[in-house]
Write an enzyme that holds these catalytic residues in place. Structure first.
Site, PDB file in Angstrom:
ATOM      1  N   GLY A  23       3.740  -0.148   7.902  1.00 41.67           N
ATOM      2  CA  GLY A  23       3.038  -1.268   7.266  1.00 41.67           C
ATOM      3  C   GLY A  23       3.680  -2.568   7.712  1.00 41.67           C
ATOM      4  CB  SER A  24       6.442  -4.593   6.268  1.00 41.35           C
ATOM      5  OG  SER A  24       5.802  -4.886   5.045  1.00 41.35           O
ATOM      6  CG  HIS A  60     -12.198 -20.308 -18.292  1.00 39.54           C
ATOM      7  ND1 HIS A  60     -11.606 -21.137 -17.369  1.00 39.54           N
ATOM      8  CD2 HIS A  60     -13.536 -20.470 -18.137  1.00 39.54           C
ATOM      9  CE1 HIS A  60     -12.550 -21.758 -16.674  1.00 39.54           C
ATOM     10  NE2 HIS A  60     -13.720 -21.383 -17.129  1.00 39.54           N
ATOM     11  CB  ILE A  65      -9.057   0.141   8.603  1.00 42.52           C
ATOM     12  CG1 ILE A  65      -7.767   0.763   9.187  1.00 42.52           C
ATOM     13  CG2 ILE A  65      -9.796  -0.702   9.653  1.00 42.52           C
ATOM     14  CD1 ILE A  65      -6.650  -0.222   9.530  1.00 42.52           C
ATOM     15  CB  SER A  66     -10.742  -4.927   6.177  1.00 41.48           C
ATOM     16  OG  SER A  66      -9.592  -5.158   5.402  1.00 41.48           O
ATOM     17  CG  LEU A  95      -0.905  -3.509  13.188  1.00 44.76           C
ATOM     18  CD1 LEU A  95      -0.562  -3.168  14.641  1.00 44.76           C
ATOM     19  CD2 LEU A  95      -0.518  -4.964  12.890  1.00 44.76           C
ATOM     20  N   PRO A 126       0.128   4.996   7.887  1.00 48.40           N
ATOM     21  CG  PRO A 126      -0.686   7.151   7.471  1.00 48.40           C
ATOM     22  CD  PRO A 126      -0.686   6.059   8.501  1.00 48.40           C
ATOM     23  CD  GLN A 139      -2.965 -18.360 -20.329  1.00 45.71           C
ATOM     24  OE1 GLN A 139      -3.147 -17.282 -19.774  1.00 45.71           O
ATOM     25  NE2 GLN A 139      -2.511 -18.452 -21.568  1.00 45.71           N
ATOM     26  CD  GLU A 171      -5.276 -11.060   8.223  1.00 47.44           C
ATOM     27  OE1 GLU A 171      -4.913 -12.098   8.789  1.00 47.44           O
ATOM     28  OE2 GLU A 171      -6.418 -10.574   8.317  1.00 47.44           O
TER      29      GLU A 171
HETATM   30  C1  LIG Z   1      -7.228  -4.462   0.754  1.00 39.39           C
HETATM   31  C2  LIG Z   1      -6.404  -4.311   1.994  1.00 39.39           C
HETATM   32  C3  LIG Z   1      -6.994  -4.497   3.226  1.00 39.39           C
HETATM   33  C4  LIG Z   1      -6.239  -4.340   4.400  1.00 39.39           C
HETATM   34  N1  LIG Z   1      -6.864  -4.476   5.616  1.00 39.39           N
HETATM   35  C5  LIG Z   1      -6.182  -4.156   6.751  1.00 39.39           C
HETATM   36  C6  LIG Z   1      -6.859  -4.146   8.015  1.00 39.39           C
HETATM   37  O1  LIG Z   1      -8.040  -4.466   8.119  1.00 39.39           O
HETATM   38  N2  LIG Z   1      -6.144  -3.759   9.108  1.00 39.39           N
HETATM   39  C7  LIG Z   1      -4.841  -3.400   9.046  1.00 39.39           C
HETATM   40  O2  LIG Z   1      -4.265  -3.048  10.075  1.00 39.39           O
HETATM   41  N3  LIG Z   1      -4.171  -3.407   7.860  1.00 39.39           N
HETATM   42  C8  LIG Z   1      -4.807  -3.772   6.704  1.00 39.39           C
HETATM   43  N4  LIG Z   1      -4.148  -3.763   5.499  1.00 39.39           N
HETATM   44  C9  LIG Z   1      -2.747  -3.342   5.450  1.00 39.39           C
HETATM   45  C10 LIG Z   1      -1.789  -4.469   5.107  1.00 39.39           C
HETATM   46  O3  LIG Z   1      -1.634  -5.343   6.196  1.00 39.39           O
HETATM   47  C11 LIG Z   1      -0.461  -3.810   4.664  1.00 39.39           C
HETATM   48  O4  LIG Z   1      -0.716  -3.241   3.397  1.00 39.39           O
HETATM   49  C12 LIG Z   1       0.700  -4.778   4.604  1.00 39.39           C
HETATM   50  O5  LIG Z   1       1.065  -5.210   5.890  1.00 39.39           O
HETATM   51  C13 LIG Z   1       1.940  -4.166   3.920  1.00 39.39           C
HETATM   52  O6  LIG Z   1       2.238  -2.905   4.418  1.00 39.39           O
HETATM   53  P1  LIG Z   1       2.471  -1.687   3.374  1.00 39.39           P
HETATM   54  O7  LIG Z   1       1.311  -1.667   2.457  1.00 39.39           O
HETATM   55  O8  LIG Z   1       2.774  -0.466   4.149  1.00 39.39           O
HETATM   56  O9  LIG Z   1       3.744  -2.118   2.513  1.00 39.39           O
HETATM   57  P2  LIG Z   1       5.294  -1.914   2.907  1.00 39.39           P
HETATM   58  O10 LIG Z   1       5.525  -2.394   4.287  1.00 39.39           O
HETATM   59  O11 LIG Z   1       5.711  -0.523   2.568  1.00 39.39           O
HETATM   60  O12 LIG Z   1       5.987  -2.927   1.901  1.00 39.39           O
HETATM   61  C14 LIG Z   1       6.263  -2.618   0.523  1.00 39.39           C
HETATM   62  C15 LIG Z   1       7.040  -3.795  -0.081  1.00 39.39           C
HETATM   63  O13 LIG Z   1       8.293  -3.927   0.617  1.00 39.39           O
HETATM   64  C16 LIG Z   1       8.419  -5.247   1.112  1.00 39.39           C
HETATM   65  N5  LIG Z   1       9.158  -5.253   2.385  1.00 39.39           N
HETATM   66  C17 LIG Z   1       8.936  -4.475   3.460  1.00 39.39           C
HETATM   67  N6  LIG Z   1       9.790  -4.796   4.447  1.00 39.39           N
HETATM   68  C18 LIG Z   1      10.551  -5.822   3.980  1.00 39.39           C
HETATM   69  C19 LIG Z   1      11.616  -6.607   4.528  1.00 39.39           C
HETATM   70  N7  LIG Z   1      12.026  -6.436   5.791  1.00 39.39           N
HETATM   71  N8  LIG Z   1      12.168  -7.560   3.765  1.00 39.39           N
HETATM   72  C20 LIG Z   1      11.734  -7.760   2.502  1.00 39.39           C
HETATM   73  N9  LIG Z   1      10.745  -7.064   1.919  1.00 39.39           N
HETATM   74  C21 LIG Z   1      10.149  -6.105   2.660  1.00 39.39           C
HETATM   75  C22 LIG Z   1       6.993  -5.736   1.304  1.00 39.39           C
HETATM   76  O14 LIG Z   1       6.921  -7.150   1.320  1.00 39.39           O
HETATM   77  C23 LIG Z   1       6.306  -5.138   0.093  1.00 39.39           C
HETATM   78  O15 LIG Z   1       6.516  -5.937  -1.030  1.00 39.39           O
HETATM   79  C24 LIG Z   1      -4.868  -3.980   4.314  1.00 39.39           C
HETATM   80  C25 LIG Z   1      -4.277  -3.828   3.056  1.00 39.39           C
HETATM   81  C26 LIG Z   1      -5.015  -3.987   1.906  1.00 39.39           C
HETATM   82  C27 LIG Z   1      -4.349  -3.806   0.582  1.00 39.39           C
END
Ligand SMILES: Cc1cc2nc3c(=O)[nH]c(=O)nc-3n(C[C@H](O)[C@H](O)[C@H](O)COP(=O)(O)OP(=O)(O)OC[C@H]3O[C@@H](n4cnc5c(N)ncnc54)[C@H](O)[C@@H]3O)c2cc1C
Length: 391
Positions: free
Chosen positions: A130-131, A342, A156-157, A124, A127, A340, A367
């Site tokens: 994300g959110s 430990h 992507i995991s 999903l 670049p 902590q 997620e």
């Molecule tokens: C190890 C790992 C495995 C993953 N595996 C998968 C996978 O298998 N498939 C997949 O599709 N994705 C995967 N992800 C992606 C993951 O779901 C995203 O990293 C996550 O949804 C956050 O998106 P972003 O990293 O772009 O952060 P951003 O969306 O850029 O967020 C940055 C910060 O801003 C905050 N923020 C953003 N919008 C708001 C808002 N409206 N209000 C308040 N705060 C906000 C966020 O909470 C965060 O603290 C994985 C990520 C990691 C680290």
């Protein structure tokens, strides 16, 4: 209301506990240190049904409810957080294929995924999305009975080591991609289809027993029969997958927190300072009491959310978001408190605490971040008010 587990639930939990102790716990530290993805163990998990926990029996899965699945996942996560977390993502992707796939797609992909011989990733995040996942830009251009997929997914995991990808992309019918969430469709794609390439294995803080990579799609052809659900339903399907996914990740935090607490309870009774066991200090006793109290509270929330999903309750998404927020914050906190307790030994790799801290940290991010969980919860609360509708 009955809080007791049925005999069947106890049996599933016991099987998972034994599997976890035998196949996961003894190897978790090595998998973490050497970044090994234990495919052989995932296959063994498939043999006992753990790779298809809540895929319907009619489709060949184990057919458990979400609450029963949570009981199993907690035991597995007690042994290895990272490997279990991957198993939950695989379970989510398989459930999406079994629930929304055409018979053709199910016939092509389900069997290997159920047995654990094949593995699935959920694609999903992008670049720039994300959110705000609904702003994704990957495009599936429709040509007759085929879609042509272009775009990039990140984080992507399992990517690069999995066999099947569930991909969310924006459909483009006549040269302009359909905007908004209703423009998104889901597809199931073989991971080695022509036009797919993988980035490097990301170097992560935790979750080291599974790879994480970016994926690029360049003119990847997908038969229309490999679309999940109707055109434009993809975002809803992705979010439905995540309702269960959030309960699963929350459950991984429960299992890890329990492992950290078990370890701490043993340690404070053995370790002596000032001529007495650490456990004789009341501040240590109170810390343990708070850790257990918060763990039990989180477990109840996760079970309630899972039960609501099993019931088809209209508030299931809300409860999944609350459970994910609460249990993943608790999981990180309990792991950190156990470290902590430990002292300096907790910081050493000889003990599992630093791994528990690193592994649970990401549960607050993926997620849907815990800030996004708060967006979901507060939006609903302000819309409905704290009345009967959301109780
Ligand atoms: C190890 C790992 C495995 C993953 N595996 C998968 C996978 O298998 N498939 C997949 O599709 N994705 C995967 N992800 C992606 C993951 O779901 C995203 O990293 C996550 O949804 C956050 O998106 P972003 O990293 O772009 O952060 P951003 O969306 O850029 O967020 C940055 C910060 O801003 C905050 N923020 C953003 N919008 C708001 C808002 N409206 N209000 C308040 N705060 C906000 C966020 O909470 C965060 O603290 C994985 C990520 C990691 C680290």
């Amino acid at each position: 209301m009955d809080y007791a587990l049925s005999e069947e639930q106890e049996a599933f939990r016991q099987t998972a506990r034994e599997f976890s102790k035998r196949e996961l716990a003894p190897h978790a530290a090595r998998w973490d240190a050497e970044q090994l993805f234990p495919k052989d163990v995932l296959k063994k998990a498939g043999e006992v049904g753990f790779m298809s926990l809540y895929t319907p029996r009619a489709d060949g899965g184990l057919g458990l409810g979400r609450l029963d699945s949570s009981l199993v996942i907690e035991e597995l996560a007690h042994g290895c957080t990272s490997t279990t977390a991957f198993m939950t993502i695989h379970n989510m992707a398989l459930w999406m294929i079994a629930t929304f796939g055409t018979q053709l797609a199910k016939d092509a992909f389900a069997e290997g995924l159920i047995s654990g011989e094949k593995l699935a990733s959920y694609c999903l995040t992008e670049p720039t999305a994300g959110s705000d996942a609904a702003s994704l830009r990957s495009v599936a251009r429709k040509h007759g009975n085929t879609y042509v997929l272009n775009g990039t997914k990140v984080f992507i995991s399992g990517a690069g080591a999995t066999d099947v990808l569930v991909v969310m992309a924006r459909v483009d019918i006549d040269g302009s991609p359909v905007p908004g969430p209703s423009g998104i469709s889901s597809f199931v794609v073989p991971a080695d289809a022509p036009g797919i390439s993988y980035g490097r294995n990301e170097q992560k803080m935790g979750w080291n027993s599974q790879p994480t990579r970016a994926i690029t799609f360049e003119d990847v052809e997908i038969p229309a029969a490999h679309r999940l659900g109707k055109e434009g339903e993809g975002f809803r399907i992705a979010m439905q997958g995540l309702d269960g996914g959030r309960i699963n990740i929350a459950t991984c935090s429960l299992g890890t927190a329990q492992a950290a607490l078990d370890q701490a309870v043993g340690y404070v009774q053995e370790r002596r300072q000032f001529d007495q066991p650490l456990a004789d200090f009341q501040s240590v006793q109170f810390k343990l009491a708070d850790m257990l109290t918060e763990l039990v509270a989180a477990r109840q929330m996760v079970h309630l959310a899972a039960w609501k999903l099993d019931q088809g309750d209209p508030n299931a998404s809300l409860y999944s978001a609350m459970a994910k927020r609460f249990a993943t914050d608790m999981g990180f906190q309990v792991a950190n408190e156990a470290l902590q307790l430990h002292g300096g030994y907790g910081y050493m790799k000889e003990y599992p605490l630093e791994r528990h801290v690193r592994d649970t940290r990401v549960h607050q991010i993926l997620e849907g971040t815990n800030e996004i969980m708060r967006v979901i919860i507060s939006r609903r609360l302000l819309m409905e008010g704290a009345n009967e509708v959301i109780r």
